[in-house]
Write a protein that holds these residues in place. Structure first.
Motif, PDB file in Angstrom:
ATOM      1  N   GLY A 103       0.814  -1.207   0.000  1.00  0.00           N
ATOM      2  CA  GLY A 103       0.000   0.000   0.000  1.00  0.00           C
ATOM      3  C   GLY A 103       0.846   1.255   0.000  1.00  0.00           C
ATOM      4  O   GLY A 103       0.520   2.242  -0.687  1.00  0.00           O
ATOM      5  N   LEU A 104       1.937   1.251   0.749  1.00  0.00           N
ATOM      6  CA  LEU A 104       2.839   2.399   0.777  1.00  0.00           C
ATOM      7  C   LEU A 104       3.544   2.569  -0.569  1.00  0.00           C
ATOM      8  O   LEU A 104       3.778   3.689  -1.023  1.00  0.00           O
ATOM      9  CB  LEU A 104       3.875   2.218   1.891  1.00  0.00           C
ATOM     10  CG  LEU A 104       3.308   2.208   3.310  1.00  0.00           C
ATOM     11  CD1 LEU A 104       4.391   1.843   4.311  1.00  0.00           C
ATOM     12  CD2 LEU A 104       2.695   3.559   3.652  1.00  0.00           C
ATOM     13  N   ALA A 112      13.077   2.503   0.998  1.00  0.00           N
ATOM     14  CA  ALA A 112      13.645   2.383   2.339  1.00  0.00           C
ATOM     15  C   ALA A 112      12.605   2.705   3.406  1.00  0.00           C
ATOM     16  O   ALA A 112      12.479   1.985   4.406  1.00  0.00           O
ATOM     17  CB  ALA A 112      14.859   3.297   2.480  1.00  0.00           C
ATOM     18  N   GLU A 113      11.838   3.761   3.188  1.00  0.00           N
ATOM     19  CA  GLU A 113      10.837   4.168   4.169  1.00  0.00           C
ATOM     20  C   GLU A 113       9.713   3.157   4.279  1.00  0.00           C
ATOM     21  O   GLU A 113       9.269   2.810   5.381  1.00  0.00           O
ATOM     22  CB  GLU A 113      10.274   5.539   3.792  1.00  0.00           C
ATOM     23  CG  GLU A 113       9.272   6.075   4.798  1.00  0.00           C
ATOM     24  CD  GLU A 113       8.726   7.442   4.409  1.00  0.00           C
ATOM     25  OE1 GLU A 113       7.747   7.891   5.060  1.00  0.00           O
ATOM     26  OE2 GLU A 113       9.258   8.059   3.461  1.00  0.00           O
ATOM     27  N   ARG A 114       9.247   2.654   3.136  1.00  0.00           N
ATOM     28  CA  ARG A 114       8.121   1.721   3.201  1.00  0.00           C
ATOM     29  C   ARG A 114       8.538   0.384   3.801  1.00  0.00           C
ATOM     30  O   ARG A 114       7.764  -0.256   4.526  1.00  0.00           O
ATOM     31  CB  ARG A 114       7.485   1.542   1.830  1.00  0.00           C
ATOM     32  CG  ARG A 114       8.291   0.816   0.779  1.00  0.00           C
ATOM     33  CD  ARG A 114       7.507   0.647  -0.514  1.00  0.00           C
ATOM     34  NE  ARG A 114       8.225  -0.090  -1.532  1.00  0.00           N
ATOM     35  CZ  ARG A 114       8.789   0.450  -2.606  1.00  0.00           C
ATOM     36  NH1 ARG A 114       8.736   1.759  -2.796  1.00  0.00           N
ATOM     37  NH2 ARG A 114       9.417  -0.317  -3.501  1.00  0.00           N
ATOM     38  N   GLU A 115       9.773  -0.054   3.527  1.00  0.00           N
ATOM     39  CA  GLU A 115      10.222  -1.311   4.111  1.00  0.00           C
ATOM     40  C   GLU A 115      10.453  -1.169   5.609  1.00  0.00           C
ATOM     41  O   GLU A 115      10.178  -2.102   6.376  1.00  0.00           O
ATOM     42  CB  GLU A 115      11.492  -1.802   3.411  1.00  0.00           C
ATOM     43  CG  GLU A 115      11.238  -2.298   1.998  1.00  0.00           C
ATOM     44  CD  GLU A 115      12.428  -2.998   1.385  1.00  0.00           C
ATOM     45  OE1 GLU A 115      13.505  -3.010   2.032  1.00  0.00           O
ATOM     46  OE2 GLU A 115      12.290  -3.539   0.265  1.00  0.00           O
ATOM     47  N   SER A 117       8.729   0.826   7.591  1.00  0.00           N
ATOM     48  CA  SER A 117       7.383   0.809   8.171  1.00  0.00           C
ATOM     49  C   SER A 117       6.814  -0.607   8.169  1.00  0.00           C
ATOM     50  O   SER A 117       6.198  -1.049   9.159  1.00  0.00           O
ATOM     51  CB  SER A 117       6.462   1.741   7.377  1.00  0.00           C
ATOM     52  OG  SER A 117       5.150   1.693   7.884  1.00  0.00           O
ATOM     53  N   ALA A 118       7.023  -1.342   7.070  1.00  0.00           N
ATOM     54  CA  ALA A 118       6.510  -2.712   6.985  1.00  0.00           C
ATOM     55  C   ALA A 118       7.134  -3.598   8.055  1.00  0.00           C
ATOM     56  O   ALA A 118       6.456  -4.441   8.655  1.00  0.00           O
ATOM     57  CB  ALA A 118       6.776  -3.283   5.597  1.00  0.00           C
ATOM     58  N   THR A 154      -0.716   1.336   5.816  1.00  0.00           N
ATOM     59  CA  THR A 154      -0.974   2.378   4.830  1.00  0.00           C
ATOM     60  C   THR A 154      -1.080   3.762   5.451  1.00  0.00           C
ATOM     61  O   THR A 154      -0.871   4.768   4.777  1.00  0.00           O
ATOM     62  CB  THR A 154      -2.287   2.112   4.066  1.00  0.00           C
ATOM     63  OG1 THR A 154      -3.390   2.177   4.992  1.00  0.00           O
ATOM     64  CG2 THR A 154      -2.264   0.763   3.379  1.00  0.00           C
ATOM     65  N   GLY A 155      -1.428   3.812   6.736  1.00  0.00           N
ATOM     66  CA  GLY A 155      -1.617   5.106   7.385  1.00  0.00           C
ATOM     67  C   GLY A 155      -2.984   5.699   7.158  1.00  0.00           C
ATOM     68  O   GLY A 155      -3.288   6.783   7.670  1.00  0.00           O
ATOM     69  N   SER A 156      -3.849   5.019   6.383  1.00  0.00           N
ATOM     70  CA  SER A 156      -5.191   5.542   6.155  1.00  0.00           C
ATOM     71  C   SER A 156      -5.956   5.609   7.470  1.00  0.00           C
ATOM     72  O   SER A 156      -5.879   4.680   8.285  1.00  0.00           O
ATOM     73  CB  SER A 156      -5.951   4.651   5.171  1.00  0.00           C
ATOM     74  OG  SER A 156      -7.303   5.074   5.066  1.00  0.00           O
TER      75      SER A 156
END
Length: 262
Positions: A103-104, A112-115, A117-118, A154-156
């Motif tokens: 989703g990110l 790098a940021e999405r991994e 967070s995951a 996702t932060g939604s």
């Protein structure tokens, strides 16, 4: 019954949906209205075919309404909602880490940021050791935790869940209910969840929305009286049993009416 306010996280007013089967119209929803407070957890129950999932898809923008209005945080085109479906919907060709980060990735977040967070979310659902694994290597309950982690990651502010635990065995389902409510209590996202399980609706939600048979509309809006944080021991209380019976009797009336007119 709750009424809509400008601060509502979700506001649906007089929503109707018609499908066409050949030349004959089939009304799935008719004049259905619902308003959700930010950070609330709401479950929808109703007879099969009453338009529960259709309404969820309309709220999420996956289905066009025929008439009516839907606003998310006061906007007609808000930040997209995150979804969790009954069939976990993880991608078999992606690793667990890639699935949670998907989703990110679609939102344009850098790798790098999405991994990062995951990995945080995999740790929170106790799957950090499986980041490099593939879905077929995990149990059904573990795959559903992946789907839930992906939705939260996702932060939604809005999570839409369509029978997210329905495919699990009874024991795994109870464990997943506990995990889901623990995550929600920490994050306080607005959750709208469709379920056929009355006990699940009472255990998880602030409100239970009971829909009528097709065309689906609001039958009753019931506030769940049990305080939070909520112990699952409430199932043994007389008040829980009375609430379960109240909801079941409402559903049974519509099921019997449908059988009589079939």
């Amino acid at each position: 019954m709750h009424t809509g306010t400008p601060q509502a996280a979700v506001r649906a007013a007089d929503v109707s949906k018609v499908f066409f089967s050949g030349a004959d119209p089939v009304w799935a929803l008719e004049d259905f209205s619902l308003s959700l407070e930010p950070g609330s957890f709401t479950c929808i129950v109703g007879p099969s075919g009453c338009g529960k999932s259709t309404f969820l898809r309309i709220v999420g923008g996956l289905e066009e309404r025929t008439v009516g209005e839907v606003e998310i945080d006061g906007a007609a085109h808000p930040i997209p909602a995150a979804y969790v479906f009954q069939e976990h919907g993880v991608f078999p060709w992606m690793t667990i880490l890639e699935n949670v980060a998907f989703g990110l990735r679609m939102a344009g977040v850098g790798r790098a940021e999405r991994e990062e967070s995951a990995r945080v979310w995999l740790d929170r659902v106790r799957l950090a050791d499986f980041a490099g694994s593939y879905p077929h290597q995990l149990s059904g309950g573990m795959r559903q935790r992946v789907a839930i982690a992906r939705a939260f990651a996702t932060g939604s502010p809005l999570l839409l869940m369509d029978e997210p635990l329905g495919a699990l065995d009874a024991q795994t389902r109870l464990l997943m209910q506990e995990e889901l409510i623990a995550l929600w209590e920490q994050e306080r996202k607005t959750v709208l969840m469709v379920t056929h399980d009355i006990d699940e609706a009472i255990l998880l939600s602030d409100r239970v929305i009971v829909m009528s048979g097709r065309p689906g509309t609001l039958r009753e809006d019931i506030a769940v009286p049990f305080p939070r944080p909520r112990s699952f021991d409430i199932e043994r209380s007389a008040e829980f049993g009375e609430l379960r019976s109240r909801i079941w009797n409402l559903l049974r009336e519509d099921v019997r009416a449908a059988e009589e007119t079939a």
